[in-house]
Design an enzyme around this catalytic site. Structure first.
Site, PDB file in Angstrom:
ATOM      1  N   LYS A  13       0.847  -1.200   0.121  1.00 59.71           N
ATOM      2  CA  LYS A  13       0.032   0.016   0.161  1.00 59.71           C
ATOM      3  C   LYS A  13       0.906   1.243   0.091  1.00 59.71           C
ATOM      4  O   LYS A  13       0.721   1.950  -0.782  1.00 59.71           O
ATOM      5  CB  LYS A  13      -0.979   0.008   1.343  1.00 59.71           C
ATOM      6  CG  LYS A  13      -1.873  -1.226   1.419  1.00 59.71           C
ATOM      7  CD  LYS A  13      -2.733  -0.958   2.487  1.00 59.71           C
ATOM      8  CE  LYS A  13      -2.270  -1.154   3.762  1.00 59.71           C
ATOM      9  NZ  LYS A  13      -1.649  -2.337   4.385  1.00 59.71           N
ATOM     10  N   ARG A  86      -9.863   0.208   9.047  1.00 63.39           N
ATOM     11  CA  ARG A  86      -9.193  -0.954   9.210  1.00 63.39           C
ATOM     12  C   ARG A  86     -10.344  -1.970   9.961  1.00 63.39           C
ATOM     13  O   ARG A  86      -9.949  -3.221  10.491  1.00 63.39           O
ATOM     14  CB  ARG A  86      -8.076  -0.830  10.178  1.00 63.39           C
ATOM     15  CG  ARG A  86      -6.798  -1.415   9.276  1.00 63.39           C
ATOM     16  CD  ARG A  86      -5.725  -0.993  10.348  1.00 63.39           C
ATOM     17  NE  ARG A  86      -4.264  -1.701  10.105  1.00 63.39           N
ATOM     18  CZ  ARG A  86      -3.442  -1.016   9.479  1.00 63.39           C
ATOM     19  NH1 ARG A  86      -3.267   0.015   9.042  1.00 63.39           N
ATOM     20  NH2 ARG A  86      -1.982  -1.570   9.284  1.00 63.39           N
ATOM     21  N   ARG A 125      11.731  -6.456   5.670  1.00 61.79           N
ATOM     22  CA  ARG A 125      11.737  -4.868   5.263  1.00 61.79           C
ATOM     23  C   ARG A 125      12.684  -4.233   6.298  1.00 61.79           C
ATOM     24  O   ARG A 125      12.542  -4.239   7.602  1.00 61.79           O
ATOM     25  CB  ARG A 125      10.170  -4.508   5.555  1.00 61.79           C
ATOM     26  CG  ARG A 125       9.769  -3.071   5.119  1.00 61.79           C
ATOM     27  CD  ARG A 125       8.401  -2.825   4.882  1.00 61.79           C
ATOM     28  NE  ARG A 125       7.703  -2.974   6.115  1.00 61.79           N
ATOM     29  CZ  ARG A 125       6.642  -2.570   6.203  1.00 61.79           C
ATOM     30  NH1 ARG A 125       5.792  -2.418   5.091  1.00 61.79           N
ATOM     31  NH2 ARG A 125       5.663  -2.691   7.468  1.00 61.79           N
ATOM     32  N   ARG A 158      11.450  -1.537  11.383  1.00 68.40           N
ATOM     33  CA  ARG A 158      10.378  -1.010  12.284  1.00 68.40           C
ATOM     34  C   ARG A 158      10.075  -2.179  13.211  1.00 68.40           C
ATOM     35  O   ARG A 158      10.300  -3.201  13.299  1.00 68.40           O
ATOM     36  CB  ARG A 158       9.039  -1.061  11.359  1.00 68.40           C
ATOM     37  CG  ARG A 158       8.873   0.335  10.820  1.00 68.40           C
ATOM     38  CD  ARG A 158       7.542   0.182   9.797  1.00 68.40           C
ATOM     39  NE  ARG A 158       6.358  -0.231  10.501  1.00 68.40           N
ATOM     40  CZ  ARG A 158       5.384  -0.282   9.533  1.00 68.40           C
ATOM     41  NH1 ARG A 158       5.198   0.099   8.488  1.00 68.40           N
ATOM     42  NH2 ARG A 158       4.090  -0.814   9.880  1.00 68.40           N
ATOM     43  N   ARG A 169       0.108  -9.254  13.584  1.00 71.31           N
ATOM     44  CA  ARG A 169      -0.629  -8.026  12.625  1.00 71.31           C
ATOM     45  C   ARG A 169      -1.659  -8.586  11.538  1.00 71.31           C
ATOM     46  O   ARG A 169      -2.579  -8.429  11.142  1.00 71.31           O
ATOM     47  CB  ARG A 169       0.269  -7.387  11.973  1.00 71.31           C
ATOM     48  CG  ARG A 169       1.029  -6.190  13.147  1.00 71.31           C
ATOM     49  CD  ARG A 169       2.306  -5.562  12.676  1.00 71.31           C
ATOM     50  NE  ARG A 169       2.073  -4.695  11.468  1.00 71.31           N
ATOM     51  CZ  ARG A 169       3.127  -4.559  10.478  1.00 71.31           C
ATOM     52  NH1 ARG A 169       4.211  -5.043  10.861  1.00 71.31           N
ATOM     53  NH2 ARG A 169       3.015  -3.767   9.345  1.00 71.31           N
TER      54      ARG A 169
END
Ligand code: AMP
Length: 210
Positions: A13, A86, A125, A158, A169
């Site tokens: 996204k 969400r 990531r 992160r 998540r």
């Protein structure tokens, strides 16, 4: 055009929003980015949100809505909602908010990506702590280890991209966010794009919807 870009964590996204901002001049409203900025600036919203984000849970709706309302006031157009709504309650609140300020959502674009790829993408990531550029330890490493190619800032992982938090998540996504597909289908606004490809190919398909 006003759109909602939605999909599981790691579906691209943020990457696709950046491309839409660069090529079509759209404005990105990413609730995740807004929370990270608030945490960095140690604001009261940031302090309240951090405890939920660290565990991979959703930040309570009241906090999210306050922040989104602040960002959408002034009836903007040509924006991308990234990471919001969400859950169904947020989707209903968004409908009310948009009605109040007299604007609408034209399209909802869902990025579909296989779960095993999401885990690989998220755990590998890395992001620049200064400019937000996104890297991956295998598929897109920085030229100099932990140094951003774009701005020279420190490239970090992160806190919520650790494997344990990533799994939680993805569960939260399945339970609360995934039902939004049915909601937006019933409103006739739903479009699906295959996100299991390189960002350029995914973007070509998104552009066809704009
Ligand atoms: P993201 O960058 O979109 O993956 O969001 C990172 C984290 O911010 C999520 O795991 C949530 O804890 C929080 N967050 C972002 N957007 C929302 C939202 N719309 N509702 C609740 N929590 C959110």
């Amino acid at each position: 055009m006003n759109i909602i870009l939605f999909g599981p964590p790691g579906s691209g996204k943020g990457t696709q929003s950046t491309l839409l901002v660069k090529t079509l001049g759209m404005r990105q409203v990413s609730t995740g980015d807004l929370f990270r900025e608030a945490i960095k600036n140690k604001t009261s919203v940031g302090l309240r949100a951090k405890q939920y984000m660290d565990l991979g849970n959703l930040v309570p709706d009241s906090i999210v809505l306050e922040m989104v309302e602040e960002n959408l006031k002034g009836a903007p157009s040509n924006f991308i909602l990234d990471g919001f709504p969400r859950n169904l309650e947020q989707a209903n609140s968004l409908d009310l908010l948009l009605k109040k300020i007299g604007i609408g959502i034209d399209k909802v674009i869902f990025l579909e990506v296989d779960k095993k790829d999401l885990i690989k993408r998220l755990v590998g990531r890395r992001v620049c702590s200064q400019c937000g550029s996104v890297y991956h330890v295998v598929t897109k490493p920085c030229s100099i280890d932990k140094v951003c190619d774009s701005c020279g800032g420190a490239v970090i992982q992160r806190a919520d991209d650790s494997e344990e938090v990533v799994l939680s998540r993805l569960d939260v996504y399945e339970q609360y966010t995934s039902p939004l597909r049915g909601y937006y289908k019933s409103l006739g606004k739903y479009n699906e794009v295959n996100g299991n490809r390189n960002p350029t190919d995914v973007f070509e398909d998104i552009k066809k919807l704009m």
